[in-house]
Enzyme design. Sequence first.
Site, PDB file in Angstrom:
ATOM      1  N   TYR A  70      -1.841   0.272  10.064  1.00  0.00           N
ATOM      2  CA  TYR A  70      -2.118  -0.417   8.794  1.00  0.00           C
ATOM      3  C   TYR A  70      -0.880  -0.370   7.891  1.00  0.00           C
ATOM      4  O   TYR A  70      -0.392  -1.397   7.411  1.00  0.00           O
ATOM      5  CB  TYR A  70      -3.325   0.228   8.106  1.00  0.00           C
ATOM      6  CG  TYR A  70      -3.521  -0.237   6.696  1.00  0.00           C
ATOM      7  CD1 TYR A  70      -3.934  -1.526   6.422  1.00  0.00           C
ATOM      8  CD2 TYR A  70      -3.264   0.616   5.613  1.00  0.00           C
ATOM      9  CE1 TYR A  70      -4.098  -1.970   5.111  1.00  0.00           C
ATOM     10  CE2 TYR A  70      -3.432   0.192   4.316  1.00  0.00           C
ATOM     11  CZ  TYR A  70      -3.842  -1.100   4.066  1.00  0.00           C
ATOM     12  OH  TYR A  70      -3.987  -1.523   2.774  1.00  0.00           O
ATOM     13  N   THR A  86       0.823  -1.216   0.000  1.00  0.00           N
ATOM     14  CA  THR A  86       0.000   0.000   0.000  1.00  0.00           C
ATOM     15  C   THR A  86       0.853   1.261   0.000  1.00  0.00           C
ATOM     16  O   THR A  86       1.965   1.277   0.549  1.00  0.00           O
ATOM     17  CB  THR A  86      -0.905   0.010   1.256  1.00  0.00           C
ATOM     18  OG1 THR A  86      -1.494   1.309   1.401  1.00  0.00           O
ATOM     19  CG2 THR A  86      -0.125  -0.280   2.529  1.00  0.00           C
TER      20      THR A  86
END
Length: 331
Positions: free
Chosen positions: A143, A119
């Site tokens: 995250y 990501t």
Amino acid sequence: MIDGAVMVTGGAGYIGSHAVLALLDAGHRVVVVDNLVTGFAWAVDPRATLVEANVADARVRDIIRDHAVKAIVHFAGSVVVPESVANPLKYYRNNTAATEALLESAVAEGVPHFIFSSTAATYGTPAKVPVAEGDPTVPINPYGMSKLMTEAMLKDVAAAHPMNFCALRYFNVAGADPAGRSGQSTIGATHLIKIAVEAATGKRTHVGIFGTDFDTPDGTGVRDYIHVSDLAAAHVAALDLLVAQPAESHILNCGYGRGFSVNEVLDAVDRVTNMKIDRRMEGRRAGDPAALVADNAAILAALDWRPERDDLDTIVRDALAWERVLAERGA
Ligand code: UFG
């Protein structure tokens, strides 16, 4: 083409289900491993085999053996940034620790290729945009850190074992399969384009704009939106590259290299729907960087891949078409 099956973890989820379609359409044999906590069995194309299991289970070794798995494309994980701030250990468990267990199985069974859903959140707040793969990775939420830790594991595993990997750092994924076979069906979605098309189909009354005082041209957050079908195709191309050059591993940004503000996205939704979606100015959301745009030179150089749906209106149109399918189903 590989001599065996491709295991897709999280293949019942949003991006995973599109990657399954792309792999099947390219002629691969596909085994999906998904625990169906956030994914849907119906989202898995019937040409694939669906096994309901956790990626961290020891039985993944049996699945690899039974299906002669020669590559793993790993999507399974938790993806909601604010939730990761509130419940970090869920993210280190479902993302980092689960991937460690999956890699144990993969290494034990000699799986030669691994593709990982990484990501842009690994960059945190980049000092400059567009951001390139070699720029500092300083995640600002658990995250992003959980995914960066996985990238670190992959580097070490690839150095020690006969496995190469490609970590694809996704920017903002949106849209749906142009043929209407899948789309974003996530319950309680938090993503801008999904929320906007939900508003367009009457599922929501309005769209909140999270911050209008960023250091961007119109004050709203700027992101690089990539069509999920282009992203899915990048996985197929990455697999071809890993097979062709087994000694090389890669970390690649997946974006179009162009940023759109929240207002520009909502303008596109208004254009496509011929509506005026109610926009309400709200405060910033915790942890949102002002701008996140990919430098995509590396992926264009490395992969036999070219974006085919690089157009904001097309992304919104496909997202809307899928939202209408969901609305008809009463979902
Ligand atoms: N936004 C709004 N209103 C909303 C939802 C979002 O204004 O209702 C804004 C956000 O503040 C941001 C932009 O729209 O400026 C995009 O937000 P998203 O929630 O759609 O996506 P994010 O950029 O926050 O995060 C996404 C993925 C993450 C990933 C990250 C990396 O959700 O998993 O991209 O780029 F880590």
